[in-house]
Scaffold this active site. Structure first.
Site, PDB file in Angstrom:
ATOM      1  N   GLY A  42       6.348  -6.364   6.135  1.00  0.00           N
ATOM      2  CA  GLY A  42       5.876  -6.502   5.001  1.00  0.00           C
ATOM      3  C   GLY A  42       6.874  -7.664   4.159  1.00  0.00           C
ATOM      4  O   GLY A  42       6.643  -8.776   4.306  1.00  0.00           O
ATOM      5  N   ARG A  43       7.755  -7.136   3.446  1.00  0.00           N
ATOM      6  CA  ARG A  43       8.698  -7.932   2.417  1.00  0.00           C
ATOM      7  C   ARG A  43       9.297  -9.106   3.271  1.00  0.00           C
ATOM      8  O   ARG A  43       9.307 -10.191   2.560  1.00  0.00           O
ATOM      9  CB  ARG A  43       9.692  -7.264   1.704  1.00  0.00           C
ATOM     10  CG  ARG A  43       9.070  -6.169   0.823  1.00  0.00           C
ATOM     11  CD  ARG A  43      10.202  -5.366  -0.004  1.00  0.00           C
ATOM     12  NE  ARG A  43       9.474  -4.189  -0.704  1.00  0.00           N
ATOM     13  CZ  ARG A  43       9.473  -3.156  -0.295  1.00  0.00           C
ATOM     14  NH1 ARG A  43       9.931  -2.660   0.902  1.00  0.00           N
ATOM     15  NH2 ARG A  43       9.260  -2.154  -1.135  1.00  0.00           N
ATOM     16  N   TYR A  54      -4.083   6.362  -2.494  1.00  0.00           N
ATOM     17  CA  TYR A  54      -5.222   5.990  -2.797  1.00  0.00           C
ATOM     18  C   TYR A  54      -6.338   6.872  -2.374  1.00  0.00           C
ATOM     19  O   TYR A  54      -6.295   8.282  -1.916  1.00  0.00           O
ATOM     20  CB  TYR A  54      -5.622   4.629  -2.337  1.00  0.00           C
ATOM     21  CG  TYR A  54      -4.558   3.643  -3.008  1.00  0.00           C
ATOM     22  CD1 TYR A  54      -4.417   3.426  -4.319  1.00  0.00           C
ATOM     23  CD2 TYR A  54      -3.626   3.127  -2.177  1.00  0.00           C
ATOM     24  CE1 TYR A  54      -3.321   2.790  -4.893  1.00  0.00           C
ATOM     25  CE2 TYR A  54      -2.539   2.199  -2.611  1.00  0.00           C
ATOM     26  CZ  TYR A  54      -2.441   2.154  -3.951  1.00  0.00           C
ATOM     27  OH  TYR A  54      -1.324   1.105  -4.540  1.00  0.00           O
ATOM     28  N   ARG A  65      -5.831   2.900   8.094  1.00  0.00           N
ATOM     29  CA  ARG A  65      -4.270   3.109   7.652  1.00  0.00           C
ATOM     30  C   ARG A  65      -4.041   4.519   7.028  1.00  0.00           C
ATOM     31  O   ARG A  65      -4.726   5.017   6.123  1.00  0.00           O
ATOM     32  CB  ARG A  65      -3.956   2.171   6.631  1.00  0.00           C
ATOM     33  CG  ARG A  65      -2.221   1.993   6.532  1.00  0.00           C
ATOM     34  CD  ARG A  65      -1.859   1.007   5.453  1.00  0.00           C
ATOM     35  NE  ARG A  65      -0.410   0.502   5.934  1.00  0.00           N
ATOM     36  CZ  ARG A  65       0.293  -0.208   5.200  1.00  0.00           C
ATOM     37  NH1 ARG A  65       0.081  -0.115   3.787  1.00  0.00           N
ATOM     38  NH2 ARG A  65       1.426  -0.596   5.716  1.00  0.00           N
ATOM     39  N   GLN A  87      -8.181  -5.512   4.576  1.00  0.00           N
ATOM     40  CA  GLN A  87      -7.606  -3.894   4.205  1.00  0.00           C
ATOM     41  C   GLN A  87      -8.650  -3.770   3.201  1.00  0.00           C
ATOM     42  O   GLN A  87      -8.610  -4.135   2.075  1.00  0.00           O
ATOM     43  CB  GLN A  87      -6.529  -3.873   3.972  1.00  0.00           C
ATOM     44  CG  GLN A  87      -5.942  -2.183   3.697  1.00  0.00           C
ATOM     45  CD  GLN A  87      -4.980  -2.030   3.068  1.00  0.00           C
ATOM     46  OE1 GLN A  87      -4.644  -2.257   1.971  1.00  0.00           O
ATOM     47  NE2 GLN A  87      -4.005  -1.503   4.017  1.00  0.00           N
TER      48      GLN A  87
END
Length: 369
Positions: free
Chosen positions: A321-322, A185, A232, A99
């Protein structure tokens, strides 16, 4: 009927299942130089029973950083550091994309050699902080400051940096790259009306606000090929002061242009907190009609929800994810309906192997118990 654990195809890549390890910042690089290391290779290898791993967000240049100890992929040392990581993931059967990110205004002069961060417009994000640490790992969350508005030379340079780092990522052994266009971002800052107040060809209309994303994508495609490019996007995420009333139609228009370029996939980052907005089914239907290549979804998915979104045709792969942090054997645990281990939030960012590579797999945990 698609199932989470069946094999899948991503362009020319054969995936061992439809489980994706989502990109997660863990801030464990070696210093100086933000260089990937052997501990990171172990971390990704432990979790490489996923069909696809998307690396933690990775800098494309010196000025693209916003948090301490996050990796880059543009120097020779960084590329060399990534090579054992990608090799370790491939040995366990996972494909791996890198990424690529530029944080834009979500930064601080600490990461900019004392200069101001750059952004589409000179607007500081409200209530947005970055993590700044010393070499011993002692850090604090620090407020972002007002950035400098990018001129055309800045835009041209950042586009070239994306393309260059994409080529370096392939040298590092990645199967492709994911362009980070979400979560507040730089690219996301161009897409949204509240962070982009430009009056030139990169601001105002949807076409203009999409332009930077598309120019980045085109440059990366020219460098490594469309079949190695994912993007993404995060249409329903508004943290980092990113609440734009026009973002959903903007994302849909961008999706049309991305489909026309036949990229490998689109990765939707969905809000994952308790009172997060629910994504309307109408959006999923419209997006699927527009974007027919692979769609990845991420955002607190359970196995049940994952199979539901797969079987409705709204997605082809589901990212976790987590749960991958504290369950290196997450695929096995999900497939066998085993309990999931809880993560230690205090060890998420920075530090050593504790809370990083010392979470046991199920059979080891049972033996200890």
């Amino acid at each position: 009927m698609k199932k989470l654990f069946e094999k899948a195809q991503l362009k020319s890549l054969d995936l061992q299942n439809r489980v994706v390890m989502a990109p997660m910042t863990r801030a464990r690089t070696s210093q100086p130089g933000n260089i990937p290391n052997d501990m990171m290779a172990t971390y990704y290898q432990q979790r490489a029973t996923a069909g696809l791993i998307i690396s933690e967000a990775t800098q494309i240049s010196d000025d693209s950083q916003g948090y301490s100890f996050t990796p880059g992929v543009y120097t020779d040392e960084q590329v060399k550091g990534w090579q054992p990581v990608t090799k370790a993931a491939h040995e366990q059967g996972a494909a791996m994309f890198c990424q690529l990110w530029h944080v834009g205004r979500v930064s601080h002069p600490t990461f900019q050699k004392g200069e101001l961060p750059i952004a589409p417009s000179a607007l500081a994000p409200i209530e947005t902080k970055v993590w700044i640490s010393d070499d011993q790992g002692n850090g604090n969350m620090v407020d972002c400051i007002q950035p400098r508005e990018m001129d055309q030379s800045d835009i041209d340079r950042v586009i070239k940096d994306f393309a260059y780092s994409a080529k370096r990522a392939i040298e590092a052994g990645f199967d492709g790259v994911e362009i980070h266009g979400g979560n507040g971002y730089l690219i996301d800052q161009f897409l949204r009306t509240n962070s982009n107040k430009r009056t030139d060809n990169y601001g105002g209309t949807r076409e203009n606000r999409i332009r930077f994303l598309i120019e980045v994508v085109d440059a990366v495609i020219a460098a490594i090929g469309a079949d190695k490019v994912g993007v993404r996007l995060a249409p329903f995420i508004t943290f980092k002061d990113m609440n734009c009333p026009d973002i959903v139609p903007t994302i849909l228009e961008a999706s049309r242009q991305l489909q026309a370029r036949d990229i490998a996939y689109m990765h939707l980052s969905e809000a994952d907190w308790d009172d997060a907005p629910v994504i309307p089914e109408s959006f999923r239907i419209e997006l699927r009609e527009i974007f027919t290549n692979t769609i990845i979804v991420a955002g607190s998915y359970t196995q049940e929800r994952a199979n539901e979104v797969l079987n409705k045709g709204y997605a082809d792969l589901v990212a976790f994810g987590r749960p991958f942090v504290s369950n290196p054997d997450l695929v096995s645990r999900l497939e066998n309906n085993y309990d999931l281990a809880d993560l230690d939030g205090a060890t998420l960012f920075g530090g050593d192997e504790r809370g990083y590579i010392d979470y046991p797999a199920m059979q080891i945990a049972e033996a200890v118990e």
